[in-house]
Design a protein around this motif. Structure first.
Motif, PDB file in Angstrom:
ATOM      1  N   ALA A   1      28.828  20.705  15.481  1.00 26.06           N
ATOM      2  CA  ALA A   1      29.970  20.397  14.611  1.00 26.06           C
ATOM      3  C   ALA A   1      30.777  19.195  15.093  1.00 26.06           C
ATOM      4  N   HIS A   2      30.610  18.803  16.358  1.00 28.44           N
ATOM      5  CA  HIS A   2      31.397  17.700  16.902  1.00 28.44           C
ATOM      6  C   HIS A   2      30.616  16.390  16.973  1.00 28.44           C
ATOM      7  N   VAL A   3      29.444  16.330  16.369  1.00 23.52           N
ATOM      8  CA  VAL A   3      28.654  15.092  16.343  1.00 23.52           C
ATOM      9  C   VAL A   3      28.727  14.486  14.948  1.00 23.52           C
ATOM     10  N   ALA A   4      29.251  13.262  14.879  1.00 21.81           N
ATOM     11  CA  ALA A   4      29.373  12.568  13.600  1.00 21.81           C
ATOM     12  C   ALA A   4      28.142  11.729  13.287  1.00 21.81           C
ATOM     13  N   ALA A   5      27.477  11.232  14.311  1.00 17.79           N
ATOM     14  CA  ALA A   5      26.269  10.427  14.112  1.00 17.79           C
ATOM     15  C   ALA A   5      25.514  10.364  15.427  1.00 17.79           C
ATOM     16  N   LEU A   6      24.223  10.094  15.335  1.00 15.45           N
ATOM     17  CA  LEU A   6      23.406   9.960  16.538  1.00 15.45           C
ATOM     18  C   LEU A   6      22.440   8.793  16.363  1.00 15.45           C
ATOM     19  N   ALA A   7      22.068   8.207  17.503  1.00 17.36           N
ATOM     20  CA  ALA A   7      21.138   7.079  17.513  1.00 17.36           C
ATOM     21  C   ALA A   7      20.144   7.304  18.635  1.00 17.36           C
ATOM     22  N   SER A   8      18.863   7.203  18.320  1.00 14.96           N
ATOM     23  CA  SER A   8      17.797   7.419  19.294  1.00 14.96           C
ATOM     24  C   SER A   8      17.021   6.138  19.520  1.00 14.96           C
ATOM     25  N   GLU A   9      16.609   5.919  20.763  1.00 11.13           N
ATOM     26  CA  GLU A   9      15.752   4.774  21.062  1.00 11.13           C
ATOM     27  C   GLU A   9      14.448   4.837  20.277  1.00 11.13           C
ATOM     28  N   GLU A  10      14.044   6.017  19.856  1.00 13.81           N
ATOM     29  CA  GLU A  10      12.776   6.184  19.153  1.00 13.81           C
ATOM     30  C   GLU A  10      12.886   5.975  17.649  1.00 13.81           C
ATOM     31  N   GLN A  11      14.110   5.833  17.122  1.00 13.73           N
ATOM     32  CA  GLN A  11      14.287   5.742  15.674  1.00 13.73           C
ATOM     33  C   GLN A  11      14.963   4.435  15.287  1.00 13.73           C
ATOM     34  N   ALA A  12      14.551   3.874  14.171  1.00 14.72           N
ATOM     35  CA  ALA A  12      15.040   2.557  13.752  1.00 14.72           C
ATOM     36  C   ALA A  12      16.511   2.576  13.377  1.00 14.72           C
ATOM     37  N   GLU A  13      16.971   3.626  12.741  1.00 17.08           N
ATOM     38  CA  GLU A  13      18.327   3.678  12.208  1.00 17.08           C
ATOM     39  C   GLU A  13      19.117   4.826  12.832  1.00 17.08           C
TER      40      GLU A  13
END
Length: 313
Positions: free
Chosen positions: A70-82
Motif C-alpha cells: 500500500a505504500h508503493v506508488a511506483a517501481l522501476a526494475s533494471e530488467e524492465q523498460a518502463e
C-alpha cells in the motif's frame, strides 16, 4: 525486521516487504539447481543483456510484492523498460536490480538484490520522471547478498546496518553500524579491460601493482568477484576500493553500471559508512540520471583511495 521509529512508517513497511522478498529470493537461489531454475532464459532484457531464468523469477517476485504494498506508488526494475505505476499517491518509489551478478549464479558465486527508495508525489500518481532525482534524495537504500550466509544491508538514516538470515527465514541484526576504513590495501577491478581505460585510471592501478617498491610504498591485493553486490559487500565489511571505469570500447557510454539501480544505492551506503563514491570525478550522489537506465562510471570505497583516483582522473 525493522522496528526503528526513526524511519517513517511508509519506509518501514516497504523495507519490510523488501526484506521478506529477499528472504524468498535467498531460498530460490539456494534451491535453483535442484528446481531446474539455473541457466539462460533465451531472452534479453531492456539492457540487451542475456537473461538467466532467475533474473525473470526474481524480477516477477519483487514486482508482485511491491505492487501489492500500500505504500508503493511506483517501481522501476533494471530488467524492465518502463516504470510501473500502482496509481497510488504518496509513499515510496522503489528502484531495484532483482539479481545483481546473475551471470555468476550458475557457478555458485555470490549474487544479490539492490534497492533504493525515494519519496513519491503526494498529489498525483507517480511517473518515470519522479525517479530521476540525485542520489541524496533517496529515503533509504540497501542490498541483499546471497552467499555462504545471506545478509541484508540497508540504511534509512546516518547508520548502515547488516542483518543475517536465520534458519527460520528471519533477518537478525548482526552489524548495527558498519564503517568503511579510510585506508586500504585492496582494490577491485576487472584487469582484463586495462587496455581500454583512460590513462589516469591505468596509472593508478599500475602504482598499486608496483607495491612496496613503487610510489605507494605498500603492497596491494586485487579482488574481483564480477558481482558488484559481492565486491561492495566486502568493502563495507573490511574496506577496499571498487572501480568500474569508463571503457573505450563503448566511448559514447559514460560507464557500464546503472546509476539508478546500482550507483546511487551503493553510493549512499558507502558514504554513510564513512567511505566515498564518485564517477571518477564527481560525487555519485550529486549526479542526476537523465533516464531510468542511464549508466555511469563508478569508483567507491575507502575514502583515501577514492580521493586519489579522483585526483588522477
Amino acid at each position: 525486521m525493522l522496528q526503528d521509529e526513526a524511519a517513517p512508517s511508509a519506509v518501514r513497511e516497504v523495507l519490510g516487504v523488501l526484506g521478506e522478498a529477499c528472504a524468498e529470493i535467498s531460498r530460490l537461489v539456494r534451491s535453483a539447481a535442484v528446481a531446474g531454475q539455473l541457466g539462460a532464459a533465451q531472452t534479453v532484457n531492456v539492457q540487451d543483456e542475456d537473461q538467466k531464468a532467475l533474473d525473470i523469477l526474481t524480477d516477477e517476485l519483487l514486482t508482485a510484492r511491491l505492487s501489492a504494498c500500500a505504500h508503493v506508488a511506483a517501481l522501476a526494475s533494471e530488467e524492465q523498460a518502463e516504470a510501473i505505476s500502482t496509481g497510488r499517491t504518496g509513499g515510496c518509489l522503489v528502484a531495484f536490480d532483482p539479481l545483481d551478478g546473475s551471470s555468476n549464479v550458475d557457478v555458485n558465486v555470490s549474487v544479490g538484490t539492490i534497492f533504493s527508495l525515494r519519496r513519491a508525489p503526494d498529489t498525483r500518481p507517480a511517473h518515470a520522471e519522479d525517479f530521476l532525482g540525485d542520489g541524496r534524495s533517496q529515503l533509504a537504500a540497501g542490498y541483499a547478498v546471497y552467499g555462504p550466509q545471506s545478509m541484508l544491508v540497508l540504511s534509512f538514516d546516518a547508520r548502515v546496518m547488516a542483518f543475517s538470515l536465520d534458519e527460520h527465514g528471519a533477518w537478525i541484526l548482526t552489524e548495527p553500524s558498519l564503517q568503511v576504513p579510510a585506508a586500504t590495501k585492496e582494490f577491485a577491478i576487472n584487469m582484463s579491460n586495462r587496455r581500454h581505460w583512460r590513462a589516469p585510471v591505468a596509472a593508478y592501478i599500475d602504482d598499486c601493482l608496483a607495491g612496496r617498491e613503487g610510489p605507494r610504498g605498500k603492497d596491494f591485493n586485487m579482488r574481483w568477484v564480477g558481482s558488484m553486490v559481492a565486491d561492495v559487500h566486502r568493502i563495507l565489511m573490511r574496506g577496499g576500493v571498487f572501480l568500474y571505469p569508463w571503457d573505450a570500447r563503448e566511448p559514447d557510454r559514460p560507464g557500464k553500471l546503472r546509476m539508478l539501480y546500482e550507483g546511487h544505492p551503493m553510493a549512499l551506503l558507502v558514504e554513510r559508512a564513512g567511505g566515498r563514491a564518485t564517477d571518477g570525478v564527481r560525487p555519485l550522489l550529486d549526479r542526476t540520471p537523465p533516464s531510468l537506465h542511464a549508466r555511469t562510471a563508478i569508483v567507491l570505497g575507502s575514502a583515501e583511495e577514492v580521493e586519489r583516483v579522483r585526483d588522477v582522473g
